[in-house]
Design a protein around this motif. Structure first.
Motif, PDB file in Angstrom:
ATOM      1  N   UNK A  79       0.873  -1.541   0.227  1.00  0.00           N
ATOM      2  CA  UNK A  79       0.456   0.236  -0.222  1.00  0.00           C
ATOM      3  C   UNK A  79       0.779   1.134  -0.079  1.00  0.00           C
ATOM      4  N   UNK A  80       2.036   1.266   0.376  1.00  0.00           N
ATOM      5  CA  UNK A  80       2.599   2.669   1.123  1.00  0.00           C
ATOM      6  C   UNK A  80       3.319   2.812  -0.921  1.00  0.00           C
ATOM      7  N   UNK A 107       7.709   9.896 -11.998  1.00  0.00           N
ATOM      8  CA  UNK A 107       8.182   8.062 -11.283  1.00  0.00           C
ATOM      9  C   UNK A 107       7.020   8.196 -10.048  1.00  0.00           C
ATOM     10  N   UNK A 108       6.392   6.966 -10.642  1.00  0.00           N
ATOM     11  CA  UNK A 108       5.045   6.527  -9.076  1.00  0.00           C
ATOM     12  C   UNK A 108       5.923   4.513  -8.780  1.00  0.00           C
ATOM     13  N   UNK A 109       6.006   4.534  -7.638  1.00  0.00           N
ATOM     14  CA  UNK A 109       6.298   3.718  -6.843  1.00  0.00           C
ATOM     15  C   UNK A 109       5.296   2.792  -5.772  1.00  0.00           C
ATOM     16  N   UNK A 110       5.138   2.088  -6.404  1.00  0.00           N
ATOM     17  CA  UNK A 110       3.447   1.884  -5.258  1.00  0.00           C
ATOM     18  C   UNK A 110       4.207   0.187  -5.147  1.00  0.00           C
ATOM     19  N   UNK A 111       3.680   0.031  -3.581  1.00  0.00           N
ATOM     20  CA  UNK A 111       4.133  -1.055  -3.329  1.00  0.00           C
ATOM     21  C   UNK A 111       2.239  -2.756  -3.669  1.00  0.00           C
ATOM     22  N   UNK A 112       2.381  -3.170  -4.223  1.00  0.00           N
ATOM     23  CA  UNK A 112       1.060  -3.772  -4.594  1.00  0.00           C
ATOM     24  C   UNK A 112       0.886  -5.864  -4.052  1.00  0.00           C
ATOM     25  N   UNK A 113       1.714  -5.937  -3.130  1.00  0.00           N
ATOM     26  CA  UNK A 113       1.733  -7.362  -2.482  1.00  0.00           C
ATOM     27  C   UNK A 113       2.926  -8.326  -1.926  1.00  0.00           C
TER      28      UNK A 113
END
Length: 221
Positions: free
Chosen positions: A108-109, A130-136
């Motif tokens: 979610x971060x 840039x977009x960085x997304x922790x998805x799982x």
């Protein structure tokens, strides 16, 4: 100060530190110099070796046929900020402290930032967002043993003049090794893919040969 008051203050400080995610992030990456991954890419076998750790940057060198072909400097082993590819030295210019907001990683971060990437040899630069997304989270099987990883989407938009393009890189990041073990890139309608099939820790890793050429080549990771 009464004993009870001192104890209350101590417990309060511990509680606040535990609630602060940045406070719980290690001061430096947990990568170990000499860690080596065997990588399969488009039917070819490559090796990635952690060769240096400087503050929060992890240097990983990639070898093919005993020749060093790519050097990447990753922030905490996750995000590539500088290195050598195709014989050219490059460096991304942006506020690195933005990346620190991701750590310790948690599903979610998410962070976004803008900057530009400089080609040191040519003296040119290109703007990016840039977009960085922790998805799982996931466990991936390796011949050397299963590894628990975070799945992270890295979306980058490049712009130079009126031209723009977009790249999505889904990486499988091992926080214990501070190393990306799998990467799936979508760019210009094409997909490229590589994955580690085993990881060797220092002492067990097969080192590059003494005749290895220390120069950049043309294999892009």
């Amino acid at each position: 100060m009464p004993m009870v008051t001192r104890l209350c203050v101590a417990f309060t400080l511990v509680f606040l530190a535990a609630c602060d995610p940045v406070a719980r992030a290690p001061a430096t990456p947990s990568a170990i110099v000499g860690t080596r991954a065997v990588i399969q890419r488009h039917g070819q076998e490559l090796f990635a070796e952690v060769t240096k750790i400087a503050d929060k940057l992890v240097t990983t060198e990639y070898f093919w046929n005993d020749e060093r072909v790519v050097v990447h400097n990753y922030y905490r082993g996750l995000y590539n900020v500088s290195g050598i590819e195709f014989g050219y030295q490059y460096e991304a210019d942006f506020d690195y402290t933005t990346l620190e907001q991701l750590f310790p990683l948690k599903v979610g971060k998410e962070v976004s930032f803008s900057g530009n990437t400089k080609n040191i040899n040519r003296g040119t630069a290109i703007d990016f967002w840039t977009n960085i997304h922790v998805i799982g989270e996931k466990t991936i099987p390796l011949s050397s043993g299963d590894r628990k990883v975070f799945v992270v989407d890295i979306i980058t938009e490049y712009r130079k003049g009126n031209e723009a393009k977009r790249k999505t890189n889904t990486v499988y990041y091992d926080p214990e090794l501070s190393m990306v073990l799998k990467s799936v890139i979508h760019e210009d309608g094409y997909q490229s893919y590589w994955r580690a099939v085993s990881v060797e820790l220092p002492g067990n890793a097969r080192k590059p040969s003494s005749t290895q050429q220390r120069r950049a080549g043309t294999v892009m990771i």
